[in-house]
Design a protein around this motif. Structure first.
Motif, PDB file in Angstrom:
ATOM      1  N   PHE A 184      28.751  23.358  10.636  1.00 27.92           N
ATOM      2  CA  PHE A 184      28.491  22.613   9.369  1.00 27.92           C
ATOM      3  C   PHE A 184      26.950  22.915   8.667  1.00 27.92           C
ATOM      4  O   PHE A 184      26.824  23.212   7.711  1.00 27.92           O
ATOM      5  CB  PHE A 184      28.757  21.253   9.534  1.00 27.92           C
ATOM      6  CG  PHE A 184      28.324  20.438   8.014  1.00 27.92           C
ATOM      7  CD1 PHE A 184      28.965  20.435   6.873  1.00 27.92           C
ATOM      8  CD2 PHE A 184      26.927  19.845   8.430  1.00 27.92           C
ATOM      9  CE1 PHE A 184      28.614  19.752   5.844  1.00 27.92           C
ATOM     10  CE2 PHE A 184      26.234  19.448   7.078  1.00 27.92           C
ATOM     11  CZ  PHE A 184      27.467  19.032   6.119  1.00 27.92           C
ATOM     12  N   THR A 216      31.735   9.529  17.963  1.00 25.96           N
ATOM     13  CA  THR A 216      31.347  11.128  18.420  1.00 25.96           C
ATOM     14  C   THR A 216      29.580  10.991  18.391  1.00 25.96           C
ATOM     15  O   THR A 216      29.235  11.644  18.247  1.00 25.96           O
ATOM     16  CB  THR A 216      31.636  11.924  16.940  1.00 25.96           C
ATOM     17  OG1 THR A 216      31.205  11.226  15.847  1.00 25.96           O
ATOM     18  CG2 THR A 216      33.107  12.319  17.136  1.00 25.96           C
ATOM     19  N   GLU A 239      27.076  19.254  14.706  1.00 27.39           N
ATOM     20  CA  GLU A 239      27.822  20.101  14.163  1.00 27.39           C
ATOM     21  C   GLU A 239      27.154  21.425  13.576  1.00 27.39           C
ATOM     22  O   GLU A 239      27.085  21.401  12.409  1.00 27.39           O
ATOM     23  CB  GLU A 239      28.770  19.650  12.886  1.00 27.39           C
ATOM     24  CG  GLU A 239      29.734  18.171  13.439  1.00 27.39           C
ATOM     25  CD  GLU A 239      30.644  18.466  14.524  1.00 27.39           C
ATOM     26  OE1 GLU A 239      31.139  19.850  14.746  1.00 27.39           O
ATOM     27  OE2 GLU A 239      30.962  17.610  15.284  1.00 27.39           O
ATOM     28  N   GLU A 247      33.418  19.281   3.085  1.00 23.27           N
ATOM     29  CA  GLU A 247      32.807  19.274   4.472  1.00 23.27           C
ATOM     30  C   GLU A 247      32.306  17.938   4.935  1.00 23.27           C
ATOM     31  O   GLU A 247      32.025  17.979   6.063  1.00 23.27           O
ATOM     32  CB  GLU A 247      32.270  20.598   4.753  1.00 23.27           C
ATOM     33  CG  GLU A 247      33.330  21.656   4.614  1.00 23.27           C
ATOM     34  CD  GLU A 247      34.290  21.808   5.284  1.00 23.27           C
ATOM     35  OE1 GLU A 247      34.375  21.180   6.273  1.00 23.27           O
ATOM     36  OE2 GLU A 247      35.382  22.581   5.027  1.00 23.27           O
ATOM     37  N   SER A 272      32.455  14.805   5.305  1.00 20.93           N
ATOM     38  CA  SER A 272      32.977  13.990   6.177  1.00 20.93           C
ATOM     39  C   SER A 272      32.801  14.444   7.686  1.00 20.93           C
ATOM     40  O   SER A 272      33.474  13.712   8.489  1.00 20.93           O
ATOM     41  CB  SER A 272      34.320  13.518   5.713  1.00 20.93           C
ATOM     42  OG  SER A 272      35.118  14.832   5.677  1.00 20.93           O
ATOM     43  N   HIS A 273      32.731  15.652   7.839  1.00 24.29           N
ATOM     44  CA  HIS A 273      33.163  16.518   9.335  1.00 24.29           C
ATOM     45  C   HIS A 273      31.538  16.469   9.968  1.00 24.29           C
ATOM     46  O   HIS A 273      31.500  17.082  10.866  1.00 24.29           O
ATOM     47  CB  HIS A 273      33.702  17.596   9.432  1.00 24.29           C
ATOM     48  CG  HIS A 273      35.028  17.593   8.481  1.00 24.29           C
ATOM     49  ND1 HIS A 273      36.135  16.560   8.932  1.00 24.29           N
ATOM     50  CD2 HIS A 273      35.370  18.369   7.355  1.00 24.29           C
ATOM     51  CE1 HIS A 273      36.997  16.738   8.174  1.00 24.29           C
ATOM     52  NE2 HIS A 273      36.682  17.822   7.263  1.00 24.29           N
ATOM     53  N   ALA A 274      30.573  16.066   9.251  1.00 23.15           N
ATOM     54  CA  ALA A 274      29.219  16.127   9.689  1.00 23.15           C
ATOM     55  C   ALA A 274      28.438  14.807  10.551  1.00 23.15           C
ATOM     56  O   ALA A 274      27.375  14.715  10.540  1.00 23.15           O
ATOM     57  CB  ALA A 274      28.209  16.526   8.614  1.00 23.15           C
ATOM     58  N   GLY A 275      29.443  13.821  10.811  1.00 23.48           N
ATOM     59  CA  GLY A 275      28.843  12.646  11.647  1.00 23.48           C
ATOM     60  C   GLY A 275      28.350  11.632  10.322  1.00 23.48           C
ATOM     61  O   GLY A 275      28.228  12.258   9.338  1.00 23.48           O
ATOM     62  N   ASN A 276      28.181  10.360  10.847  1.00 21.58           N
ATOM     63  CA  ASN A 276      28.036   9.511   9.847  1.00 21.58           C
ATOM     64  C   ASN A 276      26.592   9.676   9.281  1.00 21.58           C
ATOM     65  O   ASN A 276      26.195   9.474   8.115  1.00 21.58           O
ATOM     66  CB  ASN A 276      28.182   7.884  10.199  1.00 21.58           C
ATOM     67  CG  ASN A 276      27.526   7.736  11.626  1.00 21.58           C
ATOM     68  OD1 ASN A 276      26.794   8.579  12.143  1.00 21.58           O
ATOM     69  ND2 ASN A 276      27.664   6.462  11.933  1.00 21.58           N
ATOM     70  N   HIS A 313      25.558  12.264   6.039  1.00 20.55           N
ATOM     71  CA  HIS A 313      25.524  11.901   4.554  1.00 20.55           C
ATOM     72  C   HIS A 313      24.202  11.782   4.034  1.00 20.55           C
ATOM     73  O   HIS A 313      24.012  12.004   2.868  1.00 20.55           O
ATOM     74  CB  HIS A 313      26.415  10.442   4.539  1.00 20.55           C
ATOM     75  CG  HIS A 313      27.656  10.625   4.688  1.00 20.55           C
ATOM     76  ND1 HIS A 313      28.500  10.907   3.618  1.00 20.55           N
ATOM     77  CD2 HIS A 313      28.477  10.051   5.665  1.00 20.55           C
ATOM     78  CE1 HIS A 313      30.022  11.139   4.118  1.00 20.55           C
ATOM     79  NE2 HIS A 313      29.764  10.434   5.304  1.00 20.55           N
ATOM     80  N   SER A 372      25.584  11.901  14.422  1.00 20.94           N
ATOM     81  CA  SER A 372      26.398  10.978  14.630  1.00 20.94           C
ATOM     82  C   SER A 372      25.898   9.733  15.556  1.00 20.94           C
ATOM     83  O   SER A 372      25.540   9.920  16.367  1.00 20.94           O
ATOM     84  CB  SER A 372      27.598  11.476  15.318  1.00 20.94           C
ATOM     85  OG  SER A 372      28.570  10.489  15.458  1.00 20.94           O
ATOM     86  N   SER A 385      23.621  17.283  10.292  1.00 19.00           N
ATOM     87  CA  SER A 385      24.595  16.625  10.895  1.00 19.00           C
ATOM     88  C   SER A 385      24.019  15.952  12.111  1.00 19.00           C
ATOM     89  O   SER A 385      23.274  16.061  12.824  1.00 19.00           O
ATOM     90  CB  SER A 385      25.656  17.629  11.585  1.00 19.00           C
ATOM     91  OG  SER A 385      25.229  18.334  12.445  1.00 19.00           O
TER      92      SER A 385
END
Ligand SMILES: [Fe+2]
Length: 276
Positions: free
Chosen positions: A203, A195, A200, A226, A228-232, A235, A190, A188
């Motif tokens: 995660f 953010t 995270e 999940e 999408s909740h780990a910062g850009n 990915h 961002s 994770s």
């Protein structure tokens, strides 16, 4: 026939290079240890070629021409252009057109249509793990760029399919060489969004557990729910999914997890070494 020499994963972060001299000594020591142990395992794999899976941080491509997947088939790649990578010890990196083109042809025969480049510049995403692992000599690098940066991205399931395809390409390459797989990026983080700097850890630990478990279906479902909740930047773990499937979808061995606020990234290192 070529031999699968193992798959490996390591995080990257520009600040690991740019701020190295001002990072607290315990942070430098932990990062040095984690990259060093991963590098030792990779060196012990005696790979002739590393297929390295990483994003392109707007170095070769931009939104006017943004492939979802690109294979670098060139005999040589340009080293990183970022100022913070100026002391990276390789201005060029050797490629392997033979395996690069075999991977491309295997993909096209298998219903995949990647982009192809004969001349890539490899940015910090490719080069920072290689640098910190201190691989000497550096094997030839076949870059596999996955768009982890700009939606829409290849699905997690498609990344797993790419890994399976990569394994097929290694197994069918008619030359007696050893080929390792290295995934760069994650976990994770961002960058450049509201953010910025968030890590995270929840995660990250669930993600690591899913990779350790080695159930590809469960891993894909977890990430679809999940990621999408780990910062850009999270990915980039899509690259790890490619490595996971290239290694046959079995659980990995975690070498270290270290959330590093100083470099904005939940960093992890792992191996999927070949079955004995
Ligand atoms: Fe990155």
């Amino acid at each position: 026939m070529a031999t699968f020499a193992g798959a490996f994963a390591a995080s990257h972060a520009p600040l690991i290079a740019r701020d190295w001299d001002i990072l607290p000594a315990p942070v430098r020591a932990r990062l040095t240890d984690a990259f060093g142990r991963t590098g030792a395992r990779l060196a012990a794999a005696h790979a002739d070629v590393i297929v390295e899976i990483a994003p392109d941080h707007w170095t070769n491509f931009f939104i006017d021409n943004l492939p979802s997947v690109c294979i670098g088939v060139g005999a040589e790649h340009e080293g990183p252009r970022e100022p913070f990578m100026r002391t990276f010890p390789h201005r060029t990196l050797r490629g392997d057109p033979g395996f690069g083109n075999h991977l491309l042809e295997t993909a096209l025969r298998g219903g995949f249509e990647p982009s192809v480049s004969h001349r890539l510049c490899l940015d910090h995403g490719f080069c920072l793990p290689l640098w910190k692992m201190a691989l000497d000599p550096l094997p030839a690098i076949v870059p596999l760029i996955i768009n982890d940066l700009e939606p829409p991205m290849p699905s997690v399931a498609r990344c797993a399919a790419w890994g399976t395809l990569l394994a097929e390409a290694i197994a069918s390459y008619p030359h007696d060489i050893r080929i390792a797989v290295l995934a760069s990026g994650g976990l994770s983080h961002s960058i450049g969004e509201s953010t910025m700097g968030a890590i995270e850890e929840g995660f990250d630990r669930e993600c690591i557990a899913a990779f350790q478990q080695g159930d590809t279906g469960a891993l894909v479902r977890f990430l679809d729910a999940e990621l999408s909740h780990a910062g850009n930047g999270g990915h980039e773990v899509r690259n790890w999914v490619v490595a996971h499937a290239a290694a046959g979808g079995r659980g990995f061995s975690l070498l270290d997890y270290y959330a590093v606020p100083e470099v904005y990234v939940g960093c992890a290192w792992a191996t999927w070494e070949p079955a004995a």
